[in-house]
Design a protein around this motif. Structure first.
Motif, PDB file in Angstrom:
ATOM      1  N   ALA A   1     -28.111  75.855 -26.779  1.00 44.12           N
ATOM      2  CA  ALA A   1     -28.592  75.128 -27.960  1.00 44.12           C
ATOM      3  C   ALA A   1     -27.623  75.201 -29.129  1.00 44.12           C
ATOM      4  CB  ALA A   1     -29.963  75.662 -28.371  1.00 44.12           C
ATOM      5  N   GLY A   2     -26.986  76.339 -29.324  1.00 40.89           N
ATOM      6  CA  GLY A   2     -26.088  76.499 -30.464  1.00 40.89           C
ATOM      7  C   GLY A   2     -24.883  75.592 -30.436  1.00 40.89           C
ATOM      8  N   HIS A   3     -24.564  75.054 -29.253  1.00 36.62           N
ATOM      9  CA  HIS A   3     -23.397  74.172 -29.136  1.00 36.62           C
ATOM     10  C   HIS A   3     -23.737  72.714 -29.447  1.00 36.62           C
ATOM     11  CE1 HIS A   3     -20.981  77.391 -27.350  1.00 36.62           C
ATOM     12  NE2 HIS A   3     -22.025  77.675 -26.593  1.00 36.62           N
ATOM     13  N   TYR A   4     -25.019  72.410 -29.615  1.00 39.30           N
ATOM     14  CA  TYR A   4     -25.453  71.023 -29.840  1.00 39.30           C
ATOM     15  C   TYR A   4     -26.298  71.011 -31.112  1.00 39.30           C
ATOM     16  CZ  TYR A   4     -23.644  70.588 -25.184  1.00 39.30           C
ATOM     17  OH  TYR A   4     -22.795  70.603 -24.104  1.00 39.30           O
ATOM     18  N   ARG A   5     -25.592  70.903 -32.249  1.00 36.78           N
ATOM     19  CA  ARG A   5     -26.192  71.193 -33.556  1.00 36.78           C
ATOM     20  C   ARG A   5     -27.176  70.136 -34.022  1.00 36.78           C
ATOM     21  NH1 ARG A   5     -23.568  67.693 -36.719  1.00 36.78           N
ATOM     22  NH2 ARG A   5     -21.468  67.009 -36.122  1.00 36.78           N
ATOM     23  N   ASP A   6     -27.062  68.885 -33.521  1.00 39.08           N
ATOM     24  CA  ASP A   6     -27.880  67.812 -34.086  1.00 39.08           C
ATOM     25  C   ASP A   6     -29.300  67.780 -33.539  1.00 39.08           C
ATOM     26  OD1 ASP A   6     -25.905  66.841 -35.812  1.00 39.08           O
ATOM     27  OD2 ASP A   6     -24.951  65.746 -34.183  1.00 39.08           O
ATOM     28  N   ALA A   7     -29.487  68.130 -32.289  1.00 39.64           N
ATOM     29  CA  ALA A   7     -30.840  68.114 -31.729  1.00 39.64           C
ATOM     30  C   ALA A   7     -30.828  68.715 -30.334  1.00 39.64           C
ATOM     31  CB  ALA A   7     -31.392  66.686 -31.672  1.00 39.64           C
ATOM     32  N   GLN A   8     -31.974  69.304 -29.991  1.00 39.13           N
ATOM     33  CA  GLN A   8     -32.222  69.753 -28.626  1.00 39.13           C
ATOM     34  C   GLN A   8     -33.561  69.137 -28.213  1.00 39.13           C
ATOM     35  OE1 GLN A   8     -32.002  72.887 -30.878  1.00 39.13           O
ATOM     36  NE2 GLN A   8     -29.916  72.116 -31.115  1.00 39.13           N
ATOM     37  N   LEU A   9     -33.508  68.163 -27.332  1.00 35.77           N
ATOM     38  CA  LEU A   9     -34.674  67.342 -27.010  1.00 35.77           C
ATOM     39  C   LEU A   9     -35.160  67.634 -25.597  1.00 35.77           C
ATOM     40  CD1 LEU A   9     -33.412  63.944 -28.463  1.00 35.77           C
ATOM     41  CD2 LEU A   9     -34.617  65.791 -29.647  1.00 35.77           C
TER      42      LEU A   9
ATOM     43  N   ARG B   1     -27.572  60.531 -45.782  1.00 39.34           N
ATOM     44  CA  ARG B   1     -28.755  61.128 -45.194  1.00 39.34           C
ATOM     45  C   ARG B   1     -28.776  62.613 -45.500  1.00 39.34           C
ATOM     46  NH1 ARG B   1     -28.939  58.252 -39.228  1.00 39.34           N
ATOM     47  NH2 ARG B   1     -28.795  56.121 -39.985  1.00 39.34           N
ATOM     48  N   LEU B   2     -29.906  63.071 -45.965  1.00 38.91           N
ATOM     49  CA  LEU B   2     -30.020  64.499 -46.246  1.00 38.91           C
ATOM     50  C   LEU B   2     -29.873  65.283 -44.963  1.00 38.91           C
ATOM     51  CD1 LEU B   2     -33.019  64.497 -48.709  1.00 38.91           C
ATOM     52  CD2 LEU B   2     -30.674  65.135 -49.229  1.00 38.91           C
ATOM     53  N   PRO B   3     -29.067  66.337 -44.934  1.00 39.59           N
ATOM     54  CA  PRO B   3     -28.969  67.139 -43.716  1.00 39.59           C
ATOM     55  C   PRO B   3     -30.317  67.767 -43.408  1.00 39.59           C
ATOM     56  CG  PRO B   3     -27.913  68.265 -45.569  1.00 39.59           C
ATOM     57  CD  PRO B   3     -28.267  66.892 -46.045  1.00 39.59           C
ATOM     58  N   ALA B   4     -30.767  67.544 -42.209  1.00 40.06           N
ATOM     59  CA  ALA B   4     -32.062  68.092 -41.794  1.00 40.06           C
ATOM     60  C   ALA B   4     -31.840  69.149 -40.725  1.00 40.06           C
ATOM     61  CB  ALA B   4     -32.938  66.973 -41.247  1.00 40.06           C
ATOM     62  N   PRO B   5     -32.779  70.056 -40.610  1.00 38.33           N
ATOM     63  CA  PRO B   5     -32.658  71.063 -39.539  1.00 38.33           C
ATOM     64  C   PRO B   5     -32.598  70.369 -38.192  1.00 38.33           C
ATOM     65  CG  PRO B   5     -34.469  71.587 -41.044  1.00 38.33           C
ATOM     66  CD  PRO B   5     -34.020  70.212 -41.385  1.00 38.33           C
ATOM     67  N   ALA B   6     -31.793  70.905 -37.283  1.00 38.94           N
ATOM     68  CA  ALA B   6     -31.693  70.316 -35.947  1.00 38.94           C
ATOM     69  C   ALA B   6     -33.061  70.325 -35.284  1.00 38.94           C
ATOM     70  CB  ALA B   6     -30.696  71.111 -35.106  1.00 38.94           C
ATOM     71  N   ARG B   7     -33.427  69.192 -34.739  1.00 38.48           N
ATOM     72  CA  ARG B   7     -34.717  69.096 -34.052  1.00 38.48           C
ATOM     73  C   ARG B   7     -34.628  69.851 -32.736  1.00 38.48           C
ATOM     74  NH1 ARG B   7     -39.043  64.326 -33.695  1.00 38.48           N
ATOM     75  NH2 ARG B   7     -40.158  64.968 -31.815  1.00 38.48           N
ATOM     76  N   ASN B   8     -35.629  70.650 -32.440  1.00 44.62           N
ATOM     77  CA  ASN B   8     -35.658  71.430 -31.201  1.00 44.62           C
ATOM     78  C   ASN B   8     -37.016  71.246 -30.548  1.00 44.62           C
ATOM     79  OD1 ASN B   8     -35.773  73.373 -29.164  1.00 44.62           O
ATOM     80  ND2 ASN B   8     -34.383  74.752 -30.252  1.00 44.62           N
TER      81      ASN B   8
END
Length: 938
Positions: free
Chosen positions: A338-346, A276-283
C-alpha cells in the motif's frame, strides 16, 4: 520499401496522436493497405505486450471473419514485418514484431510512440504542478499537448478497441489541458486564456473544472459580470443536459467572484479554488489476516513485481481452487504494498463466484472504481468502452493499487485493468485467466505441510498446537492442507474446549461425510465446492460427477473418455477446462487427479445427482477400459503367456503399440488397474476380477512386485471359486505358487501348485500342467533341491515340446541346464543352455536369450571361468534392462557381485550387490535383499 518523400524526414518514431505514421530517418513509411495499418495500430496500442490472434481477427473483420482469418493474419504480420525493416535498420534492432504462442508483440523502444511520450510528459507535468513548480509544469504540459496533430487513431473509428484507446487518450488530453491551464493561472495568466477556455466549455459542458477556470480568467481580466454570467450558463447546462447542480467547487468560485475575493487575483490561486485539495489516500482494502501463514515464494513474487518491470503495467492474476486462500494472499500483499501506491488502494468484489449473485458487470465495476477516485457522476459516461477509457485516463497520472477479487473470467477483468505502469492490479479468480494479456499468473496450490501446521496453530493457539503436535499433523492432512478447511477445522476446535486435537483428527478420519465436519456458521468447504460446480455447464458437471465414480487415484483422457462414453477429443477438452476451473489438477503431462477433498465432493455429488444405473454403467466402462488395455499390454510383454478369452468391451481400449509403450502404460496406470480390480470385486463382477489379476501378472513379475501380485491373485482365486471356473482356479493357484516360493513361503507355494496341477489334470489342460511343472522346478530350485527341480524341468520341457510351445520349451531347456549346473554336471548344463540360446536367437526371443545367457553365466562362474561369466552376465543384464524387467535385473546384479568378488574386485562387487539389494528392497522382497546384503557385508 519505398518512402513517402524527404519532406517528413526526421528521427525514427511512431505517431498515433493524429494521422497514423511510422517514420524512419528517410521519412514516413508506406505501410500497406487498411488492414495492415489496422494491425500495426493494434500492435502499437499494446506495444511491448502480446496482442492475441483472436483480438486481431475481431478487429480486422468483426463478425464477418473468413474461415482462414488466422492464416491471413499471419500473412499480414509477415507483410508488416517487411514494411518495418527500415525502422528496424534505423534503430539497429532485429525484427520489431515477435511471435508468441498467443499472438504477436511489437517491440519498440520506450518513447518511440508519441502516445507513450505524451503520457510520460503529462505525468511529469502533474508532478511539477503538485510540487508548485508552475512554470515548469506549464512548459512540460504544453510540450506534451504539442505532440497532438489531430484525433488519436482517427482513421480507425470502426475498430472498437482502437476507438476505446482513442477515447482514453482524448480524456487524458483534456485533463492535461486543464492542468496546463491551472499552471498558467498559477503563473498569473488571465486574458490570454479566455478564448481557449470559452471554446473548451462549449465542447465539454459537463466539466465543471473548465467552467471554474474560465470564471477565474474572466475575473482577472476585470470582467466580473462575464464571470458571473459564465456561472449562470454553466448551471443551466449542467441542470438541463446532465440533471446536475453545480459542484461545491464551482459554487465556491461563484461566491468568491461575487465577494471580490482577492485570492482570485494572486499568482498562486487558493487551492480551494483551482487546484484540488490533497486528500488522504483512499483505502478500501479489507482488514489484513492476523494469522496469515506461509506463501513466502508467492509473496516475494508479488512484492518484487514492480522492480522486475518498472515500465510495464503490473497485473498479477492469482488463481486456485475454492478455499486455497487467493483473496487472503491478495489482501495481505496489498497491505504490504500500500505504501508504494499513494493515491488510492481500491478493492472490488466482482462476485464471479458468489452464491445467489450474478457477476458484477465491467460497466458497474468501472462506475464504482471511478467514483472511488472522486470522479463526479456527470463525468462518468454510460458506455462501457468510454468508462474504461476514462478509468485508464484517470490512472495515467495516479499511483493506485486495485484488488479485483473473485473474477469470473478475463472478459470481466480486462476493461478494469490500469494502462499505466504507475499502478498495480491484483486479480483473483477460481478460474485460470489464461487469456488475460500481460498478466503474471500465480496459481496457488495447497499449503506445504509446515505452513499448514503454522496456520492451524495460529488459529487454535500455539500452546494447544504444541501439546499435540502429532495430531495437528493428522488434522492438516485430513484437511488436504487446504487453507479454508484448516481454518474451519481450527475454528471448531477453538470453540470446543472439551475437544482435543486428537479427537478432532479422529472425527475427520472416521466421518461418513468428512466435508460436513469442515464448516462453521455460513462458511463451509462443501458449500465453496458446490458453488464452483454449479457454475459449470452441463457437460462439465457430468464429467465432474462421473470422475467421482472413477476408482483410481488419477486418470488420463482415454480413461475419462471411457468413463463418460465420449470421444477422446471431447473428454480431453472437458478435463482441461476442469483444470482451468481448478476442479482438477494436472500433476503430470496428460494425467489428472482430484484434491482429496474435491474427490469426496465429486463422489458425493455423483451419488446425489447421477442415476444409479448410469453410475454403474460408467464404472463398468472404466473397468472394461483397464481390463482390455491391460490385457493387450500384457500380451505385448509376453505373447507366450497363456491367453484368456475376454468379453467385448463396453468402451474403446487404448491401442498400445509395443512392449515399451505397454510398460510405460502399466507404470502410469498400475494403481488404477488395481483400483479397477477392487471396484469389480465390490460390484460382484467376478470374471473381471480374476481377468484383471491375469492382465497384471506379467507386469508384476517384470517389476518384482510380488506382494501386489499375491493380493491380485488371492482376489482372483476367490472370484474364480465363486464362479466355479476350474480353469481360472488352476491359473490362480499356479501364479500364487510362483510368487510364494521366492518369498520364502515354500509350503504355501507347494500347496497352491499341487492344487493347480490337480485341477489342470481334471480338465485336461496340458499347457497348465506344463506351467505347474515349470513353476515346481523353480520352487525346488529355490530350496536347493536340484534333483527334484531337474525332474520337474524335464516334465515341463516334454509337455511344452508336445504342445509345440517353442518359447516355453526354450525356457525349460535353460532351466534344465541351470539344474544340471548346480548338480555339478557342467557339460550337460552348458549343452542344454547353449541349445536354448541358439533357439532363442533363431526365434528372436529376447526373453529366452537373456534367460539362457544368465544360466550360461552361472555355469561359467561355477567352473571358475569368471571373465566368461562376466561376459554372459553383462549381456543378460543389458537384455533384462531392454525388457525393463527389474526383478531379473536384480538377480543378475547379485550374480555379478559374486563373480566380481571371485576376481577380487571388491569395489565392483559391492556396487553390484548394492544395486541388487536396492531393487529387491524397492519391491519389499526382503528375503532376497537380506541374502544379497549378507554377501555385501560378509
Amino acid at each position: 520499401m519505398e518512402n513517402a518523400g524527404e519532406q517528413d524526414a526526421g528521427p525514427p518514431r511512431v505517431r498515433v496522436l493524429g494521422p497514423f505514421e511510422v517514420c524512419a530517418h528517410e521519412g514516413a513509411l508506406v505501410l500497406g493497405g487498411t488492414r495492415i495499418r489496422t494491425l500495426l495500430a493494434l500492435l502499437t496500442v499494446n506495444a511491448g505486450r502480446v496482442t492475441g490472434v483472436g483480438a486481431l481477427v475481431e478487429a480486422l473483420w468483426g463478425g464477418d471473419a473468413p474461415p482462414d482469418a488466422r492464416r491471413t493474419v499471419r500473412t499480414y504480420v509477415s507483410r508488416a514485418r517487411r514494411g518495418l525493416v527500415p525502422l528496424a535498420d534505423a534503430l539497429g534492432t532485429g525484427e520489431l514484431i515477435t511471435t508468441h504462442p498467443a499472438g504477436y508483440t511489437l517491440l519498440v523502444p520506450p518513447g518511440l510512440v508519441d502516445a507513450a511520450r505524451f503520457e510520460r510528459q503529462v505525468t511529469a507535468g502533474r508532478e511539477a504542478l503538485a510540487a508548485s513548480r508552475y512554470a515548469e509544469a506549464r512548459e512540460i504540459l504544453a510540450d506534451a499537448l504539442a505532440l497532438w496533430r489531430g484525433d488519436a487513431y482517427g482513421e480507425f473509428t470502426a475498430v472498437a478497441s482502437l476507438r476505446s484507446e482513442a477515447a482514453r487518450l482524448e480524456s487524458l488530453r483534456l485533463t492535461a489541458t486543464e492542468d496546463r491551464v491551472e499552471a498558467e493561472l498559477a503563473t498569473g495568466a488571465s486574458a490570454t486564456l479566455v478564448e481557449e477556455l470559452t471554446g473548451l466549455t462549449e465542447r465539454e459542458p459537463g466539466r465543471d473544472r473548465l467552467w471554474g477556470q474560465l470564471m477565474i480568467a474572466l475575473y482577472r481580466a476585470n470582467r466580473q459580470a462575464d464571470a458571473l454570467d459564465v456561472f449562470s450558463r454553466a448551471r443551466t447546462q449542467l441542470v438541463e443536459r446532465f440533471g446536475l447542480d453545480p459542484s461545491a467547487r464551482l459554487a465556491e468560485i461563484h461566491r468568491q467572484v461575487l465577494d471580490g475575493d482577492p485570492r482570485l487575483l494572486g499568482q498562486r490561486p487558493a487551492q480551494s479554488v483551482v487546484t484540488r485539495l490533497p486528500a488522504p489516500a483512499r483505502n478500501d482494502l479489507p482488514g489484513d489476516i492476523p494469522d496469515f501463514a506461509g506463501r513466502e515464494p508467492e509473496l516475494t513474487r508479488l512484492l518484487s513485481a514492480r522492480e522486475k518491470a518498472p515500465d510495464v503495467t503490473v497485473v498479477t492474476a492469482i488463481d486456485g481452487m475454492a478455499g486455497v486462500g487467493k483473496t487472503t494472499l491478495a489482501v495481505h500483499a496489498a497491505h504490504r504494498l500500500a505504501g508504494h501506491y499513494r493515491d488510492a488502494q481500491l478493492f472490488v468484489d466482482l462476485h464471479g463466484h458468489t452464491p445467489g449473485q450474478e457477476p458484477t458487470s465491467p460497466a458497474a465495476a468501472l462506475d464504482a472504481l471511478l467514483r472511488a477516485l472522486d470522479v463526479p457522476a456527470d463525468r462518468i459516461p454510460a458506455d462501457q468502452h468510454a468508462r474504461a477509457a476514462l478509468w485508464r485516463a484517470e490512472l495515467a497520472t495516479r499511483s493506485v493499487l486495485v484488488v479485483l477479487d473473485n473474477a469470473a473470467d478475463a472478459a470481466q477483468v480486462r476493461p478494469l485493468l490500469p494502462g499505466s505502469p504507475r499502478s498495480l492490479a491484483l486479480v483473483t479468480s477460481r478460474r485460470r485467466l489464461v487469456d488475460l494479456e500481460a498478466a503474471d499468473v500465480i496459481s496457488l496450490d495447497v499449503l506445504p505441510e509446515a505452513d499448514a501446521v503454522v496456520l492451524f496453530t495460529g488459529v487454535v493457539g500455539q500452546a494447544r498446537g504444541d501439546a499435540e503436535a502429532a495430531s495437528v499433523l493428522d488434522v492438516v492432512r485430513h484437511c488436504g492442507r487446504l487453507p479454508l478447511a484448516i481454518r474451519l477445522a481450527a475454528a471448531r476446535l477453538r470453540t470446543r474446549q472439551a475437544w482435543t486435537v486428537r479427537y478432532l483428527a479422529r472425527r475427520l478420519q472416521h466421518a461418513r461425510w468428512p466435508l460436513a465436519e469442515l464448516s462453521a456458521g455460513d462458511r463451509g468447504v462443501a458449500a465453496a465446492f458446490a458453488l464452483s460446480y454449479e457454475q459449470l455447464d452441463d457437460a462439465r458437471q457430468r464429467m465432474f460427477r462421473l470422475l467421482g465414480v472413477h476408482p483410481g487415484p488419477d486418470f488420463d483422457a482415454p480413461a475419462a473418455a471411457a468413463l463418460a462414453a465420449l470421444d477422446l477429443a471431447d473428454a480431453e477438452q472437458l478435463l482441461e477446462s476442469l483444470v482451468d476451473d481448478h476442479l482438477l489438477q494436472q500433476h503430470a503431462p496428460g494425467r489428472y487427479r482430484f484434491h482429496d477433498l474435491l474427490r469426496r465432493h465429486a463422489h458425493t455429488t455423483g451419488l446425489d445427482e447421477e442415476p444409479e444405473p448410469d453410475r454403474r454403467a460408467a464404472l463398468r466402462r472404466v473397468v472394461d477400459f483397464h481390463l482390455h488395455t491391460a490385457y493387450h499390454g500384457s500380451r505385448l510383454l509376453d505373447d507366450q503367456h497363456p491367453p484368456i478369452n475376454l468379453d467385448p468391451p463396453g468402451c474403446e481400449p487404448w491401442p498400445l503399440e509395443d512392449a515399451e509403450e505397454a510398460m510405460g502404460w502399466f507404470d502410469a496406470n498400475h494403481r488404477c488397474v488395481l483400483a479397477a480390480r477392487a471396484a469389480a470385486e465390490e460390484q460382484g463382477w467376478d470374471t473381471a476380477v480374476w481377468q484383471l489379476a491375469w492382465t497384471l501378472d506379467n507386469f508384476h513379475y517384470r517389476r518384482g512386485d510380488l506382494h501386489a501380485n499375491i493380493a491380485c491373485w488371492r482376489a482372483g482365486l476367490a472370484a474364480a471359486e465363486r464362479l466355479g471356473d476350474r480353469a481360472a482356479q488352476a491359473r490362480a493357484h499356479r501364479r500364487l505358487g510362483l510368487v510364494y516360493a521366492p518369498l520364502g513361503r515354500f509350503s504355501e507355494a507347494l500347496d497352491h501348485l499341487g492344487e493347480s496341477l490337480r485341477l489342470a489334470e481334471e480338465i485336461g489342460d496340458l499347457l497348465g500342467q506344463a506351467g505347474v511343472h515349470y513353476v515346481l522346478a523353480l520352487a525346488w530350485h529355490e530350496q536347493d533341491d536340484h534333483v527334484r527341480a531337474l525332474a520337474r524341468a524335464f516334465s515341463s520341457h516334454d509337455l511344452y515340446r508336445t504342445l509345440g510351445n517353442t518359447k516355453w520349451e526354450t525356457r525349460a531347456l535353460s532351466l534344465i541346464g541351470t539344474c544340471y549346473s548346480h548338480l555339478g554336471h557342467h557339460g550337460e548344463a552348458r549343452r542344454y543352455c547353449r541349445t536354448a540360446l541358439a533357439l532363442s536367437l533363431r526365434r528372436k526371443d529376447v526373453y529366452g536369450e537373456a534367460d539362457s545367457l544368465e544360466s550360461l553365466g552361472r555355469i561359467a562362474n561355477d567352473l571358475g571361468e569368471y571373465e566368461k561369466a562376466l561376459e554372459h552376465y553383462e549381456r543378460a543384464l543389458e537384455l533384462w534392462r531392454a525388457l525393463d524387467n527389474t526383478y531379473r535385473q536384480a538377480g543378475v546384479l547379485s550374480a555379478l557381485g559374486d563373480t566380481h568378488r571371485q576376481l577380487a574386485d571388491s569395489a565392483r562387487a559391492r556396487a553390484a550387490w548394492r544395486a541388487a539389494e536396492e531393487l529387491y528392497r524397492a519391491r519389499e522382497l526382503h528375503v532376497a535383499a537380506d541374502r544379497v546384503g549378507r554377501s555385501r557385508t560378509g
